[in-house]
Write an enzyme that holds these catalytic residues in place. Structure first.
Site, PDB file in Angstrom:
ATOM      1  N   LYS A  68       0.820  -1.218   0.000  1.00  0.00           N
ATOM      2  CA  LYS A  68       0.000   0.000   0.000  1.00  0.00           C
ATOM      3  C   LYS A  68       0.859   1.275   0.000  1.00  0.00           C
ATOM      4  O   LYS A  68       0.492   2.273  -0.589  1.00  0.00           O
ATOM      5  CB  LYS A  68      -0.955   0.000   1.201  1.00  0.00           C
ATOM      6  CG  LYS A  68      -2.015  -1.101   1.097  1.00  0.00           C
ATOM      7  CD  LYS A  68      -3.005  -1.048   2.254  1.00  0.00           C
ATOM      8  CE  LYS A  68      -3.965  -2.220   2.186  1.00  0.00           C
ATOM      9  NZ  LYS A  68      -4.999  -2.182   3.219  1.00  0.00           N
ATOM     10  N   ASP A 105     -10.088   2.177   2.917  1.00  0.00           N
ATOM     11  CA  ASP A 105     -10.327   1.340   4.107  1.00  0.00           C
ATOM     12  C   ASP A 105     -11.219   2.070   5.114  1.00  0.00           C
ATOM     13  O   ASP A 105     -12.087   1.473   5.744  1.00  0.00           O
ATOM     14  CB  ASP A 105      -8.994   0.957   4.773  1.00  0.00           C
ATOM     15  CG  ASP A 105      -8.220  -0.047   3.932  1.00  0.00           C
ATOM     16  OD1 ASP A 105      -8.852  -0.838   3.212  1.00  0.00           O
ATOM     17  OD2 ASP A 105      -6.981  -0.025   3.995  1.00  0.00           O
TER      18      ASP A 105
END
Ligand code: ATR
Length: 281
Positions: A68, A105
């Site tokens: 990420k 997220d």
């Protein structure tokens, strides 16, 4: 004829990912002629893969562990959350071929609670976050976006909790794990972001005795779906929300970017993923 739009989950490993199931369900439901595959990117390929993303032939992708941060660094444009967190889990190429990145997220966390516990943030004085990894950072971001006035992070490694708290300012405080008992009595929401309680990991040992009965309890672990924490909280009358919805809701913005339709997280999708998780266990 326009080329079929391709997207994928990328990471190392990607074998366990349920994202193809989620996006495959939406592609079928909306009759879209697109694909969503698993692409394993080895550590020595990662920088080149994200750095020269257009060469992959993908319109965009999801990014999972451990890339990420690498993916965020490769982007030309980042949304505010990805920029602040230094981590992107959703990438797409814009019309000019620029690589864009978002962190969804936190959107997944909010979407799950909004759907399964409507009104959960009406009282937003005190949130307790267990753990200080990437998941915790996204959740602290989400809580601050909903105006929680005081967010307390507890982690085995205090320093990691402190790093997150420092980034957010005075409404977010870091504590060592042994201080948890002092704060539990004030909580409006308790969130486990550690891997404790996951199948194959150590259990999360916690005494919920002081937790107000009105507090919501949620877990980002979803294997098992009902973690020890959720069972314990439900048994004493607290409202609980499992972590599966966070996985499902974080996928929504990516699908919309790549395939042009905003999909819904419905019961059939939840059932599909649950059945798959049950079969694997
Ligand atoms: P991610 O970035 O995906 O959220 P992570 O960085 O591995 O994952 O974070 C996992 C969290 O679980 C961390 O808060 C970790 O605590 P440390 O920062 O002290 O490592 C927590 N965790 C994992 N195993 C643990 C254990 N046995 N006891 C207490 N906390 C644990």
């Amino acid at each position: 004829m326009t080329a079929r739009t391709r997207a994928a989950i990328t990471g190392w490993p990607v074998t366990q990912s349920r994202s193809p199931l989620v996006h495959g369900y939406w592609l079928k439901k909306h009759g879209i002629d697109g694909t969503y595959d698993k692409i394993a990117v080895s550590p020595d390929e990662a920088e080149a893969f994200y750095g020269n993303f257009a060469a992959s032939g993908l319109k965009g992708c999801n990014v999972t562990i451990p890339y990420k941060e690498v993916a965020a660094a490769a982007c030309d444009i980042l949304d505010e959350a990805a920029r602040e967190m230094g981590a992107a889990n959703t990438l797409w190429l814009d019309r000019d071929g620029r690589l864009c990145g978002a962190n969804t997220d936190w959107i997944g966390f909010l979407g799950n609670l909004d759907q399964r516990a409507p009104g959960w943030d009406e009282k937003h004085d005190c949130a307790i976050v267990l753990g200080a990894g990437g998941g915790a950072r996204a959740i602290v971001w989400a809580l601050c976006s909903r105006k929680f006035t005081s967010v307390h992070i507890f982690n085995r490694t205090f320093e990691k909790a402190r790093q997150i708290a420092d980034q957010f300012g005075p409404s977010v405080e870091a504590h060592s794990w042994d201080m948890l008992g002092t704060f539990l009595g004030k909580a409006d929401i308790l969130i486990n972001t550690t891997s404790l309680g996951m199948t194959g990991k150590a259990p999360l040992e916690i005494d919920l005795g002081d937790l107000p009965k009105e507090a919501l309890v949620t877990d980002i672990v979803y294997v098992p779906l009902l973690t020890g924490l959720l069972k314990q909280a439900a048994a004493r009358g607290n409202r609980t929300v499992d972590g599966l919805g966070m996985l499902l809701h974080q996928a929504v913005p990516g699908f919309e970017k790549w395939f042009g339709v905003r999909p819904q997280v419905d019961d059939a999708l939840r059932r599909l993923v649950l059945d798959d998780l049950e079969q694997a266990s």
